[in-house]
Write an enzyme that holds these catalytic residues in place. Structure first.
Site, PDB file in Angstrom:
ATOM      1  N   CYS A  74     -11.966 -26.803 -21.740  1.00 50.42           N
ATOM      2  CA  CYS A  74     -12.192 -28.177 -21.287  1.00 50.42           C
ATOM      3  C   CYS A  74     -10.879 -28.942 -21.150  1.00 50.42           C
ATOM      4  O   CYS A  74     -10.823 -30.156 -21.419  1.00 50.42           O
ATOM      5  CB  CYS A  74     -13.137 -28.953 -22.229  1.00 50.42           C
ATOM      6  SG  CYS A  74     -14.768 -28.241 -22.308  1.00 50.42           S
ATOM      7  N   LYS A  79     -17.745 -29.857 -35.994  1.00 51.77           N
ATOM      8  CA  LYS A  79     -16.443 -29.249 -36.277  1.00 51.77           C
ATOM      9  C   LYS A  79     -16.000 -29.536 -37.713  1.00 51.77           C
ATOM     10  O   LYS A  79     -15.044 -28.957 -38.205  1.00 51.77           O
ATOM     11  CB  LYS A  79     -15.391 -29.770 -35.294  1.00 51.77           C
ATOM     12  CG  LYS A  79     -15.638 -29.332 -33.847  1.00 51.77           C
ATOM     13  CD  LYS A  79     -14.420 -29.594 -32.983  1.00 51.77           C
ATOM     14  CE  LYS A  79     -14.744 -29.825 -31.529  1.00 51.77           C
ATOM     15  NZ  LYS A  79     -15.247 -28.674 -30.798  1.00 51.77           N
ATOM     16  N   GLN A 123     -10.305 -32.458 -33.437  1.00 52.29           N
ATOM     17  CA  GLN A 123      -9.640 -31.257 -33.942  1.00 52.29           C
ATOM     18  C   GLN A 123      -8.742 -31.552 -35.146  1.00 52.29           C
ATOM     19  O   GLN A 123      -8.150 -30.632 -35.710  1.00 52.29           O
ATOM     20  CB  GLN A 123      -8.781 -30.613 -32.839  1.00 52.29           C
ATOM     21  CG  GLN A 123      -9.566 -30.106 -31.646  1.00 52.29           C
ATOM     22  CD  GLN A 123     -10.389 -28.875 -31.974  1.00 52.29           C
ATOM     23  OE1 GLN A 123     -10.226 -28.247 -33.023  1.00 52.29           O
ATOM     24  NE2 GLN A 123     -11.300 -28.530 -31.084  1.00 52.29           N
ATOM     25  N   ASP A 127      -8.586 -39.222 -30.189  1.00 46.12           N
ATOM     26  CA  ASP A 127      -9.589 -38.165 -30.307  1.00 46.12           C
ATOM     27  C   ASP A 127      -9.222 -37.329 -31.531  1.00 46.12           C
ATOM     28  O   ASP A 127      -8.242 -36.584 -31.518  1.00 46.12           O
ATOM     29  CB  ASP A 127      -9.557 -37.315 -29.027  1.00 46.12           C
ATOM     30  CG  ASP A 127     -10.455 -36.092 -29.107  1.00 46.12           C
ATOM     31  OD1 ASP A 127     -11.108 -35.895 -30.155  1.00 46.12           O
ATOM     32  OD2 ASP A 127     -10.495 -35.331 -28.123  1.00 46.12           O
ATOM     33  N   HIS A 141      -8.471 -33.234 -24.005  1.00 44.26           N
ATOM     34  CA  HIS A 141      -9.761 -32.605 -23.724  1.00 44.26           C
ATOM     35  C   HIS A 141     -10.453 -33.480 -22.668  1.00 44.26           C
ATOM     36  O   HIS A 141     -10.261 -34.695 -22.645  1.00 44.26           O
ATOM     37  CB  HIS A 141     -10.576 -32.603 -25.022  1.00 44.26           C
ATOM     38  CG  HIS A 141     -11.863 -31.839 -24.965  1.00 44.26           C
ATOM     39  ND1 HIS A 141     -12.978 -32.327 -24.348  1.00 44.26           N
ATOM     40  CD2 HIS A 141     -12.201 -30.635 -25.469  1.00 44.26           C
ATOM     41  CE1 HIS A 141     -13.967 -31.458 -24.484  1.00 44.26           C
ATOM     42  NE2 HIS A 141     -13.514 -30.407 -25.153  1.00 44.26           N
TER      43      HIS A 141
END
Lengths: 415, 162
Positions: free
Chosen positions: A367, A227, A204, A201, A121
């Site tokens: 993104c 999220k 997600q 990251d 991302h």
């Protein structure tokens, strides 16, 4: 198994239909719905417990501080981390920037290299590019295989010269859904350079799969609250406290200092050193309630639900005419985001027709422009699943796609 | 009829399915511009041929959603044959219409008038404007004496990104 019918009643937004149709929310990867228990926790703070934190000595302030720190502790527990390593930020993007400014810019020098991947991302890419430019660092990107997985063989070659001192990789791709072997990647980075720092990251991943940072053995991990079924405006950098100790503050001001004279200041302990100013108090309390909500469901059960449902969506989409699904074929290798393109219809048009039918999907480049170029697409449609989704959400999706295909069908021979 | 169905009315779908003046080249072209909208991933190549102060020919090519492609198609029909200053005036007319103003030159806009409803969908306005902004740029590129120009619409293809 999750009782999805009961769970849906916990999400107020899902009670509102669109034009007489049930809301089919397939966009949790962009932002998850918020359960009532989170709204209630934030309402209690604003309605009965409002005060600043870490300052007042009156009971109301102590309760607010306990609530804020409780959010931090809850997130640490949820991810198997030390609370001293949890810096509360605005979102995952700020968490990535904190590492880029606090660590990469401070410690990496010309001749050093940064390893990233083509599926990142922009939030886990651009802050490090920017740091690379500032410090004269080399950037290296791990390519992906045909089915959307990291090419670990190529990664091994990319780190072989021992110059990679920092790696930034996503745990789960927000486009392809790929679950990356971050522990394996971290190990091969450190095999070539033992003091390399590995940043992940997890935006997600944390909402969908059980994450145990102690077992994953990475140096820092970025998450975002909205999220995780929490509020917007809060995220976290969850790091080894020793990494934070060596990092320069990114924002300075109140709260993050130990002492200030007119000649200078000394920094507060970690993680408070990185939380300048009045923090997002209600949001931290809401985040604590949100991860509690997910823990009550059980992350193993959440993952099992999404694996089962994801397989139904994958085969339903693959069997429908004109649809190409991107990313790994098997749910064992992927999370809850499914990207696809529809032959002859632009993703924006698919998204508009679906939206009109109450089906919410994300369309665009997500993104991830470098990844889009790899896929040879300018944009995709992404349907993403969470605990409130069920098999009855597939049919409205497929019907809407079929309607869009009928609407935008072009003659076989175009001009 | 839902608002979306009003947006995608038959005239617009017709321009999308059977685009006018969509071609990868233009004989005797005087200027060629490439416009992209990174937010949507839309790409547009637009070519113009100018003779005796008139827009003698225009061709577009590219990739994008139905609104961007149909709008460019309708535009080519509305502008071909007009004096370039008049074309620039019509571009401004269309741009104002996308911002919710009532157009004064209904007849001149011709099929492009059908895109009036796009003004109610702010995220699609940039799609409808893509071809028009490319056309304005192509004419200005020609007027500057240059042959090609490339523009990236970071703010979504509106008018102030030059």
């Amino acid at each position: 198994m999750l009782d999805v019918a009961a769970l849906r009643r916990e999400f107020p937004t899902l009670q509102h239909g669109v034009g007489g149709r049930r809301l089919v929310y397939l966009d949790a990867a962009a932002s998850a719905q918020t359960p009532r228990v989170v709204l209630d926790a934030m309402e209690r703070y604003y309605g009965a417990g409002r005060s600043n934190v870490h300052r007042g000595v009156y009971p109301l302030a102590e309760a607010a501080t306990a609530g804020y720190e409780g959010g931090r502790a809850a997130l640490a527990r949820f991810l198997g981390a030390d609370p001293r390593g949890v810096v509360l930020t605005k979102n995952a993007t700020e968490a990535c920037n904190l590492v880029a400014y606090g660590h990469v810019r401070r410690h990496l020098r010309p001749g050093d290299a940064i390893l990233s991947t083509v599926m990142e991302h922009h939030a886990n890419m651009v802050p490090f590019w920017h740091a690379a430019e500032a410090n004269g660092l080399e950037l290296r990107h791990v390519p992906i295989t045909e089915d959307g997985r990291l090419d670990l063989g190529a990664a091994r070659e990319l780190v072989a010269d021992g110059r990679v001192r920092f790696a930034a990789v996503t745990h789960v791709s927000n486009v392809l859904g790929t679950i990356n072997p971050v522990a394996e990647l971290a190990a091969l980075v450190r095999a070539a350079r033992p003091d390399a720092v590995v940043h992940v990251d997890g935006a997600q991943a944390a909402p969908h799969i059980p994450v145990d940072l102690a077992a994953l053995d990475v140096d820092s991990y970025a998450v975002t609250g909205h999220k995780l079924c929490g509020p917007t405006g809060i995220g976290a950098l969850v790091a080894r406290p020793e990494l934070l100790e060596g990092m320069e503050p990114f924002l300075t001001g109140g709260e993050m200092i130990r002492d200030v004279t007119l000649e200078g200041a000394t920094w507060n302990d970690v993680p408070h050193r990185f939380e300048a100013g009045t923090p997002p108090i209600a949001e931290a309390i809401g985040l604590g309630a949100a991860v509690g909500f997910l823990e009550d469901l059980g992350m193993d059960a959440v993952r099992a639900h999404e694996v089962e449902l994801g397989a139904v969506f994958l085969s339903g989409l693959r069997d429908a005419p004109g649809i190409e699904v991107h990313g790994p074929e098997d749910m064992a290798d992927r999370g809850a985001a499914i990207s696809f393109t529809v032959e002859g219809v632009h993703p924006h048009d698919i998204g508009a027709v679906l939206g009109d039918r109450g089906v919410c999907v994300r369309v665009g480049h997500h993104c991830c422009k470098p990844l889009m170029r790899e896929l040879g697409a300018t944009a995709t449609v992404r349907a993403s699943l969470h605990v409130h989704n069920d098999v009855d959400d597939l049919e409205p999706l497929l019907e809407g796609i079929a309607a869009a295909r009928a609407m935008f069908a072009r003659p076989a021979v175009s001009a | 009829m839902s608002e979306l169905e009003q947006l995608y009315q038959e005239l617009i779908l017709d321009h999308y399915r059977s685009p006018r003046n969509r071609a990868p080249g233009l004989r005797g072209e005087d200027a060629h511009v490439h416009h992209s909208n990174p937010l949507c991933g839309d790409e547009m190549d637009l070519r113009v041929r100018i003779r005796d102060g008139r827009l003698d020919g225009v061709a577009f090519d590219g990739e994008g959603c139905s609104i961007s492609q149909a709008s460019a198609s309708a535009m080519t029909e509305a502008v071909t044959g007009r004096p370039v200053e008049d074309v620039l005036g019509l571009v401004e007319e269309f741009r104002r219409m996308m911002h919710g103003e009532d157009p004064a030159r209904d007849d001149d806009l011709s099929d492009a008038l059908a895109f009036r409803g796009v003004a109610r969908f702010p995220v699609r306005v940039k799609c409808a404007l893509l071809g028009w902004m490319a056309l304005r740029d192509a004419i200005e590129t020609f007027q500057r004496g240059a042959g090609t120009h490339a523009v990236t619409h970071d703010d979504g293809g509106d008018d102030d990104d030059r």
